[in-house]
Enzyme design. Structure first.
Site, mmCIF file in Angstrom:
data_model
loop_
_atom_site.group_PDB
_atom_site.id
_atom_site.type_symbol
_atom_site.label_atom_id
_atom_site.label_comp_id
_atom_site.label_asym_id
_atom_site.label_seq_id
_atom_site.Cartn_x
_atom_site.Cartn_y
_atom_site.Cartn_z
ATOM 1 N N HIS A 74 0.843 -1.207 0.000
ATOM 2 C CA HIS A 74 0.000 0.000 0.000
ATOM 3 C C HIS A 74 0.876 1.253 0.000
ATOM 4 O O HIS A 74 0.574 2.232 -0.685
ATOM 5 C CB HIS A 74 -0.883 0.040 1.251
ATOM 6 C CG HIS A 74 -1.905 -1.049 1.318
ATOM 7 N ND1 HIS A 74 -1.874 -2.032 2.276
ATOM 8 C CD2 HIS A 74 -2.993 -1.293 0.554
ATOM 9 C CE1 HIS A 74 -2.910 -2.842 2.094
ATOM 10 N NE2 HIS A 74 -3.603 -2.418 1.062
ATOM 11 N N ARG B 71 -3.641 -9.925 4.827
ATOM 12 C CA ARG B 71 -3.960 -11.189 5.505
ATOM 13 C C ARG B 71 -2.706 -11.931 5.989
ATOM 14 O O ARG B 71 -2.830 -12.877 6.772
ATOM 15 C CB ARG B 71 -4.763 -12.095 4.580
ATOM 16 C CG ARG B 71 -6.181 -11.616 4.339
ATOM 17 C CD ARG B 71 -6.976 -12.659 3.578
ATOM 18 N NE ARG B 71 -8.373 -12.298 3.459
ATOM 19 C CZ ARG B 71 -8.879 -11.510 2.525
ATOM 20 N NH1 ARG B 71 -8.082 -10.979 1.625
ATOM 21 N NH2 ARG B 71 -10.166 -11.235 2.484
#
Ligand code: PAF
Length: 255
Positions: A34, A184
């Site tokens: 990100h 995750r």
């Protein structure tokens, strides 16, 4: 950095922005992948906006939604370091005042690969992305190619609805052992973390899709699919960590 919990305040601020706006929509639990999208947006635009919203309509499994990591303070620190100008933190009522009555349905590719295993997933993704793009009114929006199917569906949705935004696909960021960065990954226990890089290593090998699936199953993975299509090999497979299953996805370009 301005943090907007109210969309009303965001809209007022948006009217004051001149120059180009870059946008990175996320569900939080930010990692280096990100950060690289945010840094690119900051490089290429006058102002950059991050959204953090865990979108319930794209989860077909309530346990997966419950387990989704939440790390807001850390996320804001990453955004600040990347040079983000504004963060929006919408709530369900802001995004779905219609109670999800209106939905964006793609009728072909969204039923394949991840879509074949996660009913309704891409309708949830496309609907929330359409709403966020309308809220932010960005010139460019940045998406990671780890979620390659998502990237293609969003890019084509923007074309199909004549939306005035450029969709920028960005390369997958990986750990040194090849594991694609994902929010995750923090859910992987020690044993699963050791197994996780095999997914990417096998995707890059010359084995057939079926041979890769068999090898992964032997190691303890539950494979959703290994499929080669349009010059790419796509995979989704689950690793069991205690009483939960952690779903990994990846894709590589095939020469
Ligand atoms: O890739 C994600 O994190 C999500 O699918 C997105 C694009 C933010 C939509 O909720």
């Amino acid at each position: 950095m301005n943090v907007f919990e109210s969309l009303e305040r965001w809209r007022t601020y948006r009217r004051t922005i001149t120059g180009s706006v870059g946008f990175v929509p996320t569900m939080g639990a930010l990692h280096r992948g990100h950060a690289s999208l945010l840094e690119r947006s900051v490089r290429e635009n006058n102002q950059s906006v991050l959204s953090i919203y865990i979108n319930p309509t794209q989860f077909n499994n309530s346990q997966d939604l419950c387990n989704y990591p939440k790390t807001l303070d850390q996320d804001l620190a990453i955004a600040r370091r990347a040079g983000v100008d504004a963060v929006i933190l919408p709530r369900y009522e802001d995004i779905y005042p219609d109670g999800y009555r209106y939905q964006i349905d793609e009728t072909q590719f969204s039923n394949e690969l991840c879509g074949a295993h996660r009913p309704g997933h891409f309708t949830g993704v496309l609907t929330v992305v359409m709403k966020l793009l309308n809220i932010v009114r960005a010139d460019r929006a940045y998406f990671g190619k780890k979620d390659y199917q998502q990237y293609l569906l969003i890019r084509d949705m923007v074309d199909a609805f004549f939306m005035d935004v450029e969709i920028v696909g960005c390369e997958t960021v990986r750990e040194c052992d090849g594991l694609a960065l994902s929010s995750r990954n923090v859910l992987l226990d020690e044993q699963a973390r050791k197994l996780a890089p095999h997914l990417n290593a096998l995707l890059r090998s010359c084995a057939t899709d079926q041979q890769i699936a068999d090898k992964l199953e032997c190691m303890g993975y539950a494979v959703d699919y290994i499929v080669t299509r349009h010059g790419r090999r796509f995979a989704a497979a689950m690793l069991t960590c205690g009483d939960r299953q952690v779903r990994l996805i990846d894709n590589v370009e095939i020469n």
